[in-house]
Design a protein around this motif. Sequence first.
Motif, PDB file in Angstrom:
ATOM      1  N   LEU A  67     -12.972   5.392   1.978  1.00  0.00           N
ATOM      2  CA  LEU A  67     -12.634   6.815   2.034  1.00  0.00           C
ATOM      3  C   LEU A  67     -12.282   7.328   0.644  1.00  0.00           C
ATOM      4  O   LEU A  67     -11.906   6.567  -0.248  1.00  0.00           O
ATOM      5  CB  LEU A  67     -11.455   7.029   2.981  1.00  0.00           C
ATOM      6  N   PRO A  68     -12.371   8.656   0.425  1.00  0.00           N
ATOM      7  CA  PRO A  68     -12.070   9.223  -0.896  1.00  0.00           C
ATOM      8  C   PRO A  68     -10.574   9.341  -1.154  1.00  0.00           C
ATOM      9  O   PRO A  68      -9.752   9.327  -0.229  1.00  0.00           O
ATOM     10  CB  PRO A  68     -12.713  10.606  -0.826  1.00  0.00           C
ATOM     11  N   MET A  69     -10.210   9.464  -2.414  1.00  0.00           N
ATOM     12  CA  MET A  69      -8.833   9.734  -2.804  1.00  0.00           C
ATOM     13  C   MET A  69      -8.382  11.069  -2.230  1.00  0.00           C
ATOM     14  O   MET A  69      -9.192  11.980  -2.002  1.00  0.00           O
ATOM     15  CB  MET A  69      -8.711   9.771  -4.326  1.00  0.00           C
ATOM     16  N   THR A  70      -7.078  11.209  -2.020  1.00  0.00           N
ATOM     17  CA  THR A  70      -6.532  12.463  -1.504  1.00  0.00           C
ATOM     18  C   THR A  70      -5.871  13.302  -2.595  1.00  0.00           C
ATOM     19  O   THR A  70      -5.713  14.507  -2.436  1.00  0.00           O
ATOM     20  CB  THR A  70      -5.517  12.185  -0.383  1.00  0.00           C
ATOM     21  N   PHE A  71      -5.443  12.664  -3.692  1.00  0.00           N
ATOM     22  CA  PHE A  71      -4.948  13.371  -4.874  1.00  0.00           C
ATOM     23  C   PHE A  71      -4.909  12.386  -6.033  1.00  0.00           C
ATOM     24  O   PHE A  71      -5.103  11.178  -5.850  1.00  0.00           O
ATOM     25  CB  PHE A  71      -3.563  14.010  -4.634  1.00  0.00           C
ATOM     26  N   ARG A  72      -4.683  12.898  -7.232  1.00  0.00           N
ATOM     27  CA  ARG A  72      -4.651  12.041  -8.413  1.00  0.00           C
ATOM     28  C   ARG A  72      -3.387  11.173  -8.416  1.00  0.00           C
ATOM     29  O   ARG A  72      -2.321  11.633  -7.997  1.00  0.00           O
ATOM     30  CB  ARG A  72      -4.696  12.888  -9.692  1.00  0.00           C
ATOM     31  N   PRO A  73      -3.473   9.947  -8.897  1.00  0.00           N
ATOM     32  CA  PRO A  73      -2.293   9.069  -8.927  1.00  0.00           C
ATOM     33  C   PRO A  73      -1.118   9.712  -9.664  1.00  0.00           C
ATOM     34  O   PRO A  73      -1.286  10.258 -10.759  1.00  0.00           O
ATOM     35  CB  PRO A  73      -2.801   7.833  -9.680  1.00  0.00           C
ATOM     36  N   GLY A  74       0.050   9.665  -9.030  1.00  0.00           N
ATOM     37  CA  GLY A  74       1.262  10.206  -9.636  1.00  0.00           C
ATOM     38  C   GLY A  74       1.464  11.690  -9.436  1.00  0.00           C
ATOM     39  O   GLY A  74       2.494  12.229  -9.846  1.00  0.00           O
ATOM     40  N   GLU A  75       0.520  12.352  -8.803  1.00  0.00           N
ATOM     41  CA  GLU A  75       0.592  13.811  -8.661  1.00  0.00           C
ATOM     42  C   GLU A  75       1.707  14.245  -7.724  1.00  0.00           C
ATOM     43  O   GLU A  75       2.370  15.264  -7.948  1.00  0.00           O
ATOM     44  CB  GLU A  75      -0.755  14.337  -8.159  1.00  0.00           C
ATOM     45  N   LYS A  76       1.924  13.476  -6.645  1.00  0.00           N
ATOM     46  CA  LYS A  76       2.957  13.848  -5.674  1.00  0.00           C
ATOM     47  C   LYS A  76       3.285  12.652  -4.789  1.00  0.00           C
ATOM     48  O   LYS A  76       2.643  11.599  -4.868  1.00  0.00           O
ATOM     49  CB  LYS A  76       2.491  15.026  -4.816  1.00  0.00           C
ATOM     50  N   PHE A  77       4.291  12.823  -3.961  1.00  0.00           N
ATOM     51  CA  PHE A  77       4.695  11.821  -2.978  1.00  0.00           C
ATOM     52  C   PHE A  77       4.019  12.129  -1.652  1.00  0.00           C
ATOM     53  O   PHE A  77       4.080  13.262  -1.153  1.00  0.00           O
ATOM     54  CB  PHE A  77       6.214  11.841  -2.807  1.00  0.00           C
ATOM     55  N   ALA A  78       3.373  11.143  -1.061  1.00  0.00           N
ATOM     56  CA  ALA A  78       2.797  11.276   0.275  1.00  0.00           C
ATOM     57  C   ALA A  78       2.876   9.916   0.951  1.00  0.00           C
ATOM     58  O   ALA A  78       2.188   8.973   0.532  1.00  0.00           O
ATOM     59  CB  ALA A  78       1.354  11.771   0.207  1.00  0.00           C
ATOM     60  N   TYR A  79       3.716   9.817   1.964  1.00  0.00           N
ATOM     61  CA  TYR A  79       3.957   8.533   2.625  1.00  0.00           C
ATOM     62  C   TYR A  79       2.640   7.900   3.037  1.00  0.00           C
ATOM     63  O   TYR A  79       1.784   8.542   3.641  1.00  0.00           O
ATOM     64  CB  TYR A  79       4.854   8.734   3.838  1.00  0.00           C
ATOM     65  N   ARG A 134      13.254   5.941  -7.614  1.00  0.00           N
ATOM     66  CA  ARG A 134      12.105   5.905  -8.526  1.00  0.00           C
ATOM     67  C   ARG A 134      11.341   7.218  -8.569  1.00  0.00           C
ATOM     68  O   ARG A 134      10.774   7.566  -9.593  1.00  0.00           O
ATOM     69  CB  ARG A 134      11.152   4.779  -8.109  1.00  0.00           C
ATOM     70  N   VAL A 135      11.306   7.938  -7.433  1.00  0.00           N
ATOM     71  CA  VAL A 135      10.584   9.211  -7.402  1.00  0.00           C
ATOM     72  C   VAL A 135      11.340  10.207  -6.526  1.00  0.00           C
ATOM     73  O   VAL A 135      12.059   9.830  -5.602  1.00  0.00           O
ATOM     74  CB  VAL A 135       9.141   9.054  -6.854  1.00  0.00           C
ATOM     75  N   SER A 136      11.165  11.479  -6.854  1.00  0.00           N
ATOM     76  CA  SER A 136      11.645  12.561  -5.992  1.00  0.00           C
ATOM     77  C   SER A 136      10.522  12.905  -5.022  1.00  0.00           C
ATOM     78  O   SER A 136       9.365  13.041  -5.423  1.00  0.00           O
ATOM     79  CB  SER A 136      12.024  13.773  -6.826  1.00  0.00           C
ATOM     80  N   THR A 137      10.859  13.034  -3.739  1.00  0.00           N
ATOM     81  CA  THR A 137       9.822  13.211  -2.725  1.00  0.00           C
ATOM     82  C   THR A 137       9.480  14.665  -2.430  1.00  0.00           C
ATOM     83  O   THR A 137       8.391  14.966  -1.928  1.00  0.00           O
ATOM     84  CB  THR A 137      10.259  12.561  -1.406  1.00  0.00           C
ATOM     85  N   GLY A 138      10.433  15.573  -2.676  1.00  0.00           N
ATOM     86  CA  GLY A 138      10.233  16.951  -2.258  1.00  0.00           C
ATOM     87  C   GLY A 138      10.524  17.163  -0.789  1.00  0.00           C
ATOM     88  O   GLY A 138      10.316  18.258  -0.263  1.00  0.00           O
ATOM     89  N   TRP A 139      11.028  16.131  -0.118  1.00  0.00           N
ATOM     90  CA  TRP A 139      11.358  16.215   1.298  1.00  0.00           C
ATOM     91  C   TRP A 139      12.830  16.614   1.475  1.00  0.00           C
ATOM     92  O   TRP A 139      13.606  16.623   0.532  1.00  0.00           O
ATOM     93  CB  TRP A 139      11.114  14.870   1.984  1.00  0.00           C
ATOM     94  N   LYS A 140      13.193  16.935   2.716  1.00  0.00           N
ATOM     95  CA  LYS A 140      14.559  17.319   3.030  1.00  0.00           C
ATOM     96  C   LYS A 140      15.455  16.082   3.115  1.00  0.00           C
ATOM     97  O   LYS A 140      14.980  14.981   3.375  1.00  0.00           O
ATOM     98  CB  LYS A 140      14.592  18.088   4.357  1.00  0.00           C
ATOM     99  N   PRO A 141      16.790  16.277   2.909  1.00  0.00           N
ATOM    100  CA  PRO A 141      17.725  15.159   3.041  1.00  0.00           C
ATOM    101  C   PRO A 141      17.622  14.522   4.431  1.00  0.00           C
ATOM    102  O   PRO A 141      17.391  15.233   5.408  1.00  0.00           O
ATOM    103  CB  PRO A 141      19.092  15.821   2.846  1.00  0.00           C
ATOM    104  N   PRO A 142      17.800  13.221   4.535  1.00  0.00           N
ATOM    105  CA  PRO A 142      18.188  12.277   3.471  1.00  0.00           C
ATOM    106  C   PRO A 142      17.000  11.651   2.741  1.00  0.00           C
ATOM    107  O   PRO A 142      17.147  10.631   2.091  1.00  0.00           O
ATOM    108  CB  PRO A 142      18.947  11.207   4.265  1.00  0.00           C
ATOM    109  N   TYR A 143      15.820  12.284   2.866  1.00  0.00           N
ATOM    110  CA  TYR A 143      14.591  11.686   2.349  1.00  0.00           C
ATOM    111  C   TYR A 143      14.177  12.246   0.990  1.00  0.00           C
ATOM    112  O   TYR A 143      13.000  12.305   0.667  1.00  0.00           O
ATOM    113  CB  TYR A 143      13.456  11.902   3.351  1.00  0.00           C
ATOM    114  N   THR A 144      15.130  12.657   0.178  1.00  0.00           N
ATOM    115  CA  THR A 144      14.800  13.341  -1.066  1.00  0.00           C
ATOM    116  C   THR A 144      14.302  12.406  -2.162  1.00  0.00           C
ATOM    117  O   THR A 144      13.621  12.847  -3.093  1.00  0.00           O
ATOM    118  CB  THR A 144      16.027  14.101  -1.603  1.00  0.00           C
ATOM    119  N   HIS A 145      14.650  11.113  -2.071  1.00  0.00           N
ATOM    120  CA  HIS A 145      14.260  10.166  -3.116  1.00  0.00           C
ATOM    121  C   HIS A 145      13.808   8.839  -2.505  1.00  0.00           C
ATOM    122  O   HIS A 145      14.289   8.431  -1.440  1.00  0.00           O
ATOM    123  CB  HIS A 145      15.421   9.925  -4.086  1.00  0.00           C
ATOM    124  N   TYR A 146      12.896   8.200  -3.203  1.00  0.00           N
ATOM    125  CA  TYR A 146      12.358   6.924  -2.742  1.00  0.00           C
ATOM    126  C   TYR A 146      12.359   5.944  -3.899  1.00  0.00           C
ATOM    127  O   TYR A 146      12.178   6.314  -5.061  1.00  0.00           O
ATOM    128  CB  TYR A 146      10.923   7.114  -2.226  1.00  0.00           C
TER     129      TYR A 146
END
Length: 344
Positions: free
Chosen positions: A146-158, A265-277
């Motif tokens: 399957l194809p990539m969904t975004f460029r590496p490091g561009e965003k957080f996606a579980y 290590r990264v900010s997720t952009g998600w709501k608490p408590p999932y703001t960082h991973y």
Amino acid sequence: MNAEQLTDWLSQRDLPEPFSGVISFAQGEGRTEKAFGEAIKALNLANTLDTRFQTASGCKIFTAVAILQLIEKGQLTLDTRLKDCLSIDFPHFDPDVTLHHLLTHTSGIPDYFDESLMENYADLWKEQPMYAIREPRDFLPMFQNLPMTFRPGEKFAYNNAGFIVLGLVVEEASGQPFTQYIEQHIFEPAGMTDSGYFWADSLPERTAYAYLQRPDGSWGTNVFSVPIVGGPDGGAYTTTGDLEKFWKALAEGKLVQPDLILQPRVSTGWKPPYTHYGYGVWVDLSGDQPHFFVEGSDPGVALRSRFMPDRDAILTVMGNTQKAMWAFYGDLQQEVLENVPSGA
């Protein structure tokens, strides 16, 4: 809160279904724990404090620790590109995908189960038989081309497939099957004698079935809803006691240097408590000090285990029904935070 008070507290919750599982709170040398419900309903076999439960995605942290161990040995680095450490062809993957990207869900590779698009993990096995998923490479046909969904490091996606790929890296770098590596290099040194990657058709003693409630109120197991054996992205079995041992082994540096894994290590952009991973672990920065947690949710499975270093405390809830735990865990956690202050 002692076990009797915990039982009373839980009885006052408005739950979507009866809770079945184990609640454990350890602080220093003290511990409050209580088992509820049944491990095997047909036998009226009750859950006990040492019952083994499925973990769903809660065991991704084991995969992360394995990669970090191989990094400490000098076999890999966080900046090692996937194409340089795995001899499997991914024709559409960006050549700049690194282990750091995969560990933090920022790789952009396609997922075999996109949780933003699909709600029910069991739907995956309508066309792909779950009994055919026996090792990490068995997942490859579901996402390899399957194809990539975004460029590496561009965003957080579980991304579950990212941890499948990490498991394949562990196998190639170590020369061992993934589950054997985890058992030898994580479970054994941590003293996790009740943990393992068990086959659904040959479960050991003290292992709970996972249950789903049907519309008519009856219960069935999740045996056709998850792969027949767990792997790098989820599905190990463990106990609340073994998870306590795992967190302590991490903090004491028995598995890997603590600062490699116990930090955001990264900010997720998600709501608490999932703001960082971090690497295989969620990091809650809402308080004065960081807390770390893992969680998992599959059909019939619920887990959250929270490590609070500033309180020398661990709160773990494992369930073999899916819905009840999520309705009370937040309130239970708040009770803990209010009654066990930081630095206690």
